[in-house]
Design a protein around this motif. Structure first.
Motif, PDB file in Angstrom:
ATOM      1  N   THR A   1       0.813  -1.215   0.000  1.00  0.00           N
ATOM      2  CA  THR A   1       0.000   0.000   0.000  1.00  0.00           C
ATOM      3  C   THR A   1       0.845   1.262   0.000  1.00  0.00           C
ATOM      4  O   THR A   1       0.555   2.217  -0.725  1.00  0.00           O
ATOM      5  CB  THR A   1      -0.959   0.011   1.209  1.00  0.00           C
ATOM      6  N   GLY A   2       1.920   1.267   0.805  1.00  0.00           N
ATOM      7  CA  GLY A   2       2.746   2.467   0.862  1.00  0.00           C
ATOM      8  C   GLY A   2       1.933   3.676   1.268  1.00  0.00           C
ATOM      9  O   GLY A   2       0.985   3.571   2.042  1.00  0.00           O
ATOM     10  N   TYR A   3       2.285   4.833   0.717  1.00  0.00           N
ATOM     11  CA  TYR A   3       1.607   6.068   1.117  1.00  0.00           C
ATOM     12  C   TYR A   3       0.372   6.334   0.257  1.00  0.00           C
ATOM     13  O   TYR A   3       0.249   7.361  -0.392  1.00  0.00           O
ATOM     14  CB  TYR A   3       2.577   7.239   1.035  1.00  0.00           C
TER      15      TYR A   3
ATOM     16  N   ASN B   1      -3.416   3.327   4.455  1.00  0.00           N
ATOM     17  CA  ASN B   1      -2.195   2.561   4.696  1.00  0.00           C
ATOM     18  C   ASN B   1      -1.928   2.386   6.191  1.00  0.00           C
ATOM     19  O   ASN B   1      -2.393   3.165   7.022  1.00  0.00           O
ATOM     20  CB  ASN B   1      -1.005   3.242   4.009  1.00  0.00           C
ATOM     21  N   ARG B   2      -1.152   1.343   6.498  1.00  0.00           N
ATOM     22  CA  ARG B   2      -0.665   1.103   7.854  1.00  0.00           C
ATOM     23  C   ARG B   2       0.859   0.993   7.828  1.00  0.00           C
ATOM     24  O   ARG B   2       1.444   0.199   8.570  1.00  0.00           O
ATOM     25  CB  ARG B   2      -1.272  -0.179   8.415  1.00  0.00           C
ATOM     26  N   SER B   3       1.472   1.805   7.004  1.00  0.00           N
ATOM     27  CA  SER B   3       2.926   1.729   6.856  1.00  0.00           C
ATOM     28  C   SER B   3       3.656   2.071   8.154  1.00  0.00           C
ATOM     29  O   SER B   3       4.823   1.733   8.313  1.00  0.00           O
ATOM     30  CB  SER B   3       3.387   2.658   5.731  1.00  0.00           C
ATOM     31  N   ALA B   4       2.971   2.731   9.080  1.00  0.00           N
ATOM     32  CA  ALA B   4       3.605   3.064  10.359  1.00  0.00           C
ATOM     33  C   ALA B   4       4.046   1.820  11.114  1.00  0.00           C
ATOM     34  O   ALA B   4       4.965   1.893  11.946  1.00  0.00           O
ATOM     35  CB  ALA B   4       2.653   3.896  11.213  1.00  0.00           C
TER      36      ALA B   4
ATOM     37  N   GLY C   1       2.227  -0.698  -4.700  1.00  0.00           N
ATOM     38  CA  GLY C   1       1.116   0.209  -4.442  1.00  0.00           C
ATOM     39  C   GLY C   1       1.496   1.677  -4.489  1.00  0.00           C
ATOM     40  O   GLY C   1       0.703   2.515  -4.918  1.00  0.00           O
ATOM     41  N   TYR C   2       2.701   1.992  -4.038  1.00  0.00           N
ATOM     42  CA  TYR C   2       3.163   3.370  -3.988  1.00  0.00           C
ATOM     43  C   TYR C   2       4.433   3.490  -4.825  1.00  0.00           C
ATOM     44  O   TYR C   2       5.460   2.893  -4.494  1.00  0.00           O
ATOM     45  CB  TYR C   2       3.435   3.798  -2.544  1.00  0.00           C
TER      46      TYR C   2
END
Length: 757
Positions: free
Chosen positions: A467-469, A473-476, A491-492
């Motif tokens: 997903t990325g940004y 997203n849940r990149s955190a 994704g990003y």
């Protein structure tokens, strides 16, 4: 952030000062102050101010009256009078309280430097003045001196340990500094000291939202409103919380209530714009953006949102100056709070994209970084355990191009797990994807910390963020290092700008070696192309031209990219093609009705009949692929190329041309055309792009030959050879894992071509 609490002194009382006044005069002054204050508190503002003027004229040396004047004038917005009264107090008696009053007036006028100077003078005269330290924290916060503000609040608390306002203000500043856990701790301490403190509940809710603890934030915010139902900031926090919980109607109602209570609350208008934008009410969203900016012109996140919305509707006249402002500010190092994904359609400068991504990472990922480094455990599994993290296991381009990849993973060597952080749309593609994994985990309701804990408990070897940004997203979670190897893919289309990601999967075209410096990740070069394709994607029966809304005769140019990718420069080029090729039409995806109306107007401004623009409504993918085949030539966009849309077009058998830019997002078209064996359709400047398009339109035999080649090679070319792609991807994972097991840091990887490729 909710408005913090400015310390105010208790109602002024007369001091035992050597003013030369008689005891009788002191009694009269005290009586006057009580009478004026009583009138003010009962809402008789005009009469209170009138009596105040009479009293100060009668007793011009009475410090107590002038201090009362400071408070009343400041509270009623008579700031010039308030400032004059504060200076009168200083002339009568230099004291900590006098400087404190002057600082309050400066704060009301947003004169932060002058307020800071006055507060430091107040502290000089009274080094244990807790309220002055608290307000010093406020003015330092407004000047973005967060570390100094935190120290000021801590001093305030040191001198007044039960000072609930200072605790919650400290919490707000810690939140701004992205120290969310500490922020929550401070707000909770404020509530222990003052259980009915509505402001602290509201501030706690905001901090919980930042941690992704939306359900807890909701109940906390509702408690704030229960205690004090007339505070606009609390309704704004409630609106943001509902928006995070995907309860947009409730979010909208809360936002409207915030604005009704406080029409000049810029943050509420920004929140309204966010919610309306999510619902694709773009015109109303833009109105809200403009109002927020009128109230607070330096609200860059609103400026960025307005810019992106204007791109979506192709309102270029208003958009162009905004876009330049955002680009220039980013180039100067300012965090404009623009979404990195939106910035990609503003500029294809990879250095600026990295700056933008880094700013976003600092805001959204770094706050979750543990206080001490985490060393993930290298597990000894019989099979390499791969997990894909995505919000897009649904009707989404990422799902459509990856579904077969998950199915084709070698189950003798890999165990494949999905973590779905997006909503379940109950679509056929989602159902298919769920069956393509060994395990499919629904984790949308988990907080960042809970998600990291589950990934660790599942003993994942390689975590791949798809997903990325982008949205939801849940990149955190990557900051918590739940897996030994962490990868971002597909994704990003750019760097995530953080050291918490080890690798980005790419190819030599989209990230050439000269651009490695613009990626915080190490680059993995796939042999052919970075993008996969689902070969099982069906194509419906082809409609007739009339059924698709096309004229029966004439050349059909097409571009089904999102409207925000269309730039004035490229559109002007397309209009020249229409003028050069009589009878031809341009077929575009209608993302919204406003973009269609604006593009028709732009065509007319360029001397082209607006009727030559044909707009296609959204259809299910298999029907869309069927109608795409009616087009003669796909025209790519720059500065942001077609990605999955290009793959769809080529899969449908339609030739496409692309212009290669500087960034990853602007080089994908080149990568896909190379992988499908059509490098002759690639250009590196718009003049060549225009010439190539016109040449193909005027040479039907050449275009027919290209179309035949595309059809003949479709099942054997690298772009559509999904089994070979999966072999290369698995090799990439194994090469990453070998380094991790050996204790070696991530390094750039070039995946060798598999036998038979």
């Amino acid at each position: 952030m909710s408005k913090k609490n400015k310390s105010r002194k208790k109602p002024l009382s007369i001091k035992n000062q050597k003013t030369g006044k008689s005891v009788k005069h002191k009694a009269l002054i005290d009586t006057a102050c009580q009478s004026i204050l009583g009138l003010f508190q009962r809402g008789h503002i005009t009469e209170a101010l009138k009596q105040l003027q009479q009293a100060t004229a009668l007793y011009p040396q009475a410090t107590q009256l002038w201090r009362l004047a400071v408070m009343l004038y400041a509270s009623t917005g008579h700031l010039a009078h308030a400032e004059a009264a504060a200076n009168k107090v200083l002339n009568l008696q230099v004291s900590a309280e006098a400087y404190y009053d002057l600082a309050l007036v400066m704060q009301h006028q947003s004169h932060w430097v002058e307020a800071e100077t006055a507060l430091r003078q107040a502290i000089h005269y009274n080094p244990q003045f807790a309220e002055a330290y608290n307000n010093l924290g406020l003015v330092l916060y407004e000047q973005h001196h967060l570390d100094e503000a935190i120290n000021a609040y801590r001093q305030s608390i040191y001198y007044k340990p039960a000072y609930a306002e200072a605790y919650t203000n400290l919490g707000c500043t810690l939140k701004k500094a992205r120290k969310f856990s500490e922020a929550c701790e401070m707000h909770r301490h404020a509530l222990k000291l003052q259980p009915g403190f509505a402001g602290a509940y509201n501030n706690l809710a905001g901090a919980l939202n930042s941690q992704g603890k939306y359900e807890e934030a909701l109940s906390t915010c509702q408690k704030a409103i229960q205690l004090k139902p007339d505070v606009a900031e609390a309704y704004n926090t409630l609106a943001n919380t509902f928006a995070h919980l995907e309860q947009d109607d409730k979010a909208l109602a809360a936002c409207q209530q915030a604005i009704a209570l406080k029409p000049d609350l810029a943050e509420a208008h920004n929140s309204l714009a966010v919610i309306l934008g999510k619902q694709e009410h773009l015109i109303e969203a833009n109105v809200a953006c403009r109002e927020a900016l009128r109230l607070q012109p330096d609200l860059f996140k609103t400026l960025a949102m307005l810019s992106y919305n204007l791109q979506k509707i192709c309102a270029w006249q208003e958009w162009q100056p905004l876009s330049q402002q955002l680009i220039q500010a980013t180039a100067a190092g300012k965090d404009c709070e623009i979404q990195p994904f939106a910035f990609m359609s503003l500029s294809d400068d990879p250095a600026l994209q990295q700056v933008c991504a880094h700013h976003y990472a600092v805001r959204t990922i770094e706050p979750f970084k543990p206080s001490s480094p985490v060393s993930p455990v290298i597990h000894q599994h019989d099979k390499l355990r791969i997990a894909y993290l995505s919000a897009d296991f649904r009707k989404h381009p990422v799902a459509y191009v990856t579904a077969e990849v998950f199915e084709l993973h070698d189950r003798n060597r890999f165990e494949v797990i999905a973590y779905s952080v997006g909503s379940d749309d109950d679509s056929d593609i989602r159902k298919r994807i769920k069956t393509g994994f060994d395990r499919f985990e629904e984790v949308q309701a988990l907080s960042i910390e809970q998600l990291a804990a589950q990934i660790r408990a599942d003993k994942i070897d390689i975590l791949v963020d798809l997903t990325g940004y982008t949205s939801h997203n849940r990149s955190a979670v990557l900051a918590l290092r739940p897996a030994p190897v962490q990868v971002q893919y597909l994704g990003y289309p750019g760097t995530l700008g953080t050291r918490h990601v080890d690798y980005v999967i790419a190819d030599k075209t989209i990230i050439p070696q000269k651009d490695f410096e613009f990626f915080n990740e190490k680059v993995v070069w796939m042999p052919d192309t970075y993008q996969s394709r689902d070969r099982q994607c069906p194509i419906a029966e082809r409609p007739t031209r009339s059924e698709a809304g096309l004229p029966e005769q004439g050349f059909v140019w097409c571009c089904f990219n999102n409207s925000y990718k269309i730039t004035p420069e490229v559109f002007s080029l397309w209009m020249r093609l229409l003028q050069a090729e009589p009878g031809s039409v341009l077929w575009l995806a209608e993302n919204n009705s406003w973009m269609a109306a604006n593009l028709r107007r732009e065509a007319q401004n360029r001397g082209v009949d607006p009727g030559r623009l044909i707009f296609a409504h959204q259809l299910p993918l298999e029907e869309h692929l069927a109608r795409v085949a009616l087009a003669d030539l796909f025209l790519d966009t720059l500065t942001y190329n077609a990605h999955a849309t290009m793959s769809d077009t080529l899969w449908a058998g339609v030739p496409a041309i692309s212009c290669m830019g500087q960034s990853l997002a602007s080089r994908v078209g080149t990568s896909l055309l190379q992988a499908v064996g059509l490098p002759e359709l690639i250009t590196d400047n718009l003049q060549d792009y225009e010439n190539l398009a016109l040449s193909l339109a005027r040479n039907p035999d050449k275009l027919a030959a290209i179309r035949h080649q595309l059809k003949t090679n479709r099942d054997s070319c690298a772009l559509f050879n999904t089994p070979m792609f999966v072999k290369h991807l698995e090799t990439a994972y194994e090469m990453m894992w070998v380094r991790a097991k050996q204790g070696l840091p991530p390094a750039h990887i070039q995946v060798p071509s598999a036998p038979g490729n």
